[in-house]
Structure formats: structure tokens, C-alpha cells
Design a protein around this motif. Structure first.
Motif, PDB file in Angstrom:
ATOM      1  N   UNK A  17       6.119   7.628   2.231  1.00 56.74           N
ATOM      2  CA  UNK A  17       5.413   8.866   1.870  1.00 56.74           C
ATOM      3  C   UNK A  17       4.983   9.598   3.138  1.00 56.74           C
ATOM      4  N   UNK A  18       4.855  10.908   3.032  1.00 59.05           N
ATOM      5  CA  UNK A  18       4.445  11.702   4.173  1.00 59.05           C
ATOM      6  C   UNK A  18       2.976  11.507   4.512  1.00 59.05           C
ATOM      7  N   UNK A  19       2.599  11.968   5.690  1.00 61.29           N
ATOM      8  CA  UNK A  19       1.212  11.824   6.154  1.00 61.29           C
ATOM      9  C   UNK A  19       0.231  12.471   5.184  1.00 61.29           C
ATOM     10  N   UNK A  20       0.603  13.607   4.613  1.00 64.59           N
ATOM     11  CA  UNK A  20      -0.284  14.291   3.668  1.00 64.59           C
ATOM     12  C   UNK A  20      -0.549  13.461   2.426  1.00 64.59           C
ATOM     13  N   UNK A  21       0.488  12.811   1.912  1.00 70.41           N
ATOM     14  CA  UNK A  21       0.321  11.956   0.725  1.00 70.41           C
ATOM     15  C   UNK A  21      -0.549  10.748   1.051  1.00 70.41           C
ATOM     16  N   UNK A  22      -0.366  10.196   2.236  1.00 70.71           N
ATOM     17  CA  UNK A  22      -1.172   9.035   2.645  1.00 70.71           C
ATOM     18  C   UNK A  22      -2.629   9.439   2.799  1.00 70.71           C
ATOM     19  N   UNK A  23      -2.874  10.580   3.435  1.00 73.62           N
ATOM     20  CA  UNK A  23      -4.254  11.055   3.610  1.00 73.62           C
ATOM     21  C   UNK A  23      -4.906  11.354   2.263  1.00 73.62           C
ATOM     22  N   UNK A  24      -4.169  11.978   1.355  1.00 74.29           N
ATOM     23  CA  UNK A  24      -4.719  12.288   0.032  1.00 74.29           C
ATOM     24  C   UNK A  24      -5.071  11.005  -0.711  1.00 74.29           C
ATOM     25  N   UNK A  65       0.835  -1.203   0.000  1.00 75.21           N
ATOM     26  CA  UNK A  65       0.000   0.000   0.000  1.00 75.21           C
ATOM     27  C   UNK A  65       0.870   1.255   0.000  1.00 75.21           C
ATOM     28  N   UNK A  66       1.874   1.284   0.861  1.00 74.94           N
ATOM     29  CA  UNK A  66       2.756   2.447   0.924  1.00 74.94           C
ATOM     30  C   UNK A  66       3.557   2.607  -0.367  1.00 74.94           C
ATOM     31  N   UNK A  80       4.121   1.696   8.948  1.00 73.28           N
ATOM     32  CA  UNK A  80       5.274   2.447   8.471  1.00 73.28           C
ATOM     33  C   UNK A  80       6.404   2.471   9.485  1.00 73.28           C
ATOM     34  N   UNK A  81       6.057   2.644  10.757  1.00 76.40           N
ATOM     35  CA  UNK A  81       7.084   2.637  11.805  1.00 76.40           C
ATOM     36  C   UNK A  81       7.789   1.286  11.868  1.00 76.40           C
ATOM     37  N   UNK A 124      -7.655   3.487   9.627  1.00 80.62           N
ATOM     38  CA  UNK A 124      -6.705   3.131   8.579  1.00 80.62           C
ATOM     39  C   UNK A 124      -5.446   3.988   8.688  1.00 80.62           C
ATOM     40  N   UNK A 125      -5.620   5.299   8.837  1.00 73.54           N
ATOM     41  CA  UNK A 125      -4.461   6.193   8.909  1.00 73.54           C
ATOM     42  C   UNK A 125      -3.588   5.881  10.124  1.00 73.54           C
ATOM     43  N   UNK A 126      -4.205   5.538  11.237  1.00 74.62           N
ATOM     44  CA  UNK A 126      -3.442   5.162  12.432  1.00 74.62           C
ATOM     45  C   UNK A 126      -2.659   3.884  12.176  1.00 74.62           C
TER      46      UNK A 126
END
Length: 124
Positions: free
Chosen positions: A45-52, A32-33, A78-79, A70-72
Motif C-alpha cells: 500500500x502507498x504511504x497515504x494508505x499506511x498513514x490513514x 500489518x501491511x 516494506x523495503x 511506526x511509519x519509518x
């Protein structure tokens, strides 16, 4: 998305069921990432790209509660991928299924292998 061959490769490991499930989640999160990042094979990818990206997915955009979960979870994946990649001397998005299987197997072995030196007997 994991291919049927990749899923079969994961199932063929000698890992216990729960650890294979964790491995499938990590592999799916990696894919997914990688999809979110496009052709990039470096850092996550940064949080903004993931949210978009998430806002463009029909299943996610129609359920705000699921979107937050999902975002959490993708952040936690990612960590973990960053830690696995650091130990392997690679970038997180450059990891592949073999890297994840190797890591999971090593972790399972570490948990079941006895310590190198036995503990001292209790004083009595």
C-alpha cells in the motif's frame, strides 16, 4: 496479527534468537501491511494508505512520536519485503510465513557457510 501457531512455527526454526526476532518483526510487518491493503495481494500500500490506517489506530494516534517511528519502521519493513519478494519472484503482499522462514534460513546459511574458494595465502 500472527496466530499462536504461526508464532510457534517461527520459534521452531533453528535460527539464532536475534534472527528469529527479526523474522517475527518481518512477519508482523507483513501481516500489518496485508491488513492495511485489505484483500489486495500485490504491491505494498502507498504511504497515504499506511498513514490513514495508522491515524485510526488508538495506540498510534495518541502518540505522535510513536506514530512517526511506526511509519519509518513500516516503510523499512516494506523495503525488505519488496526485496524478499523480488528474489522469490512474487509480489510483496503475496508472501507468506514460509517464504519469510525460507529467506531467513537462506540468509543465515549464507553468513555461516565458508566461501566456495579459500582466500589466497598472504604473500611473504
Amino acid at each position: 496479527m500472527l496466530s499462536p501457531d504461526e508464532l510457534q512455527e517461527l520459534e521452531a526454526t533453528l535460527l539464532p534468537t536475534l534472527e528469529r526476532h527479526h523474522l517475527r518483526l518481518l512477519a508482523h510487518g507483513l501481516r500489518t501491511l496485508q491488513a492495511i491493503a485489505g484483500q489486495a495481494r500485490g504491491g505494498l500500500p502507498g504511504a497515504g494508505a499506511i498513514e490513514a490506517w495508522a491515524r485510526q489506530q488508538p495506540v498510534i494516534q495518541d502518540d505522535p512520536g510513536f506514530a512517526a517511528a511506526f511509519l519509518t519502521q513500516i516503510s523499512r519493513v516494506g523495503e525488505q519485503l519488496e526485496a524478499i519478494a523480488a528474489a522469490a519472484g512474487r509480489e510483496p503482499l503475496a508472501l507468506d510465513l514460509a517464504d519469510l522462514v525460507h529467506w531467513a534460513t537462506k540468509e543465515a546459511d549464507r553468513r555461516v557457510r565458508p566461501p566456495a574458494t579459500p582466500p589466497d595465502p598472504p604473500q611473504g
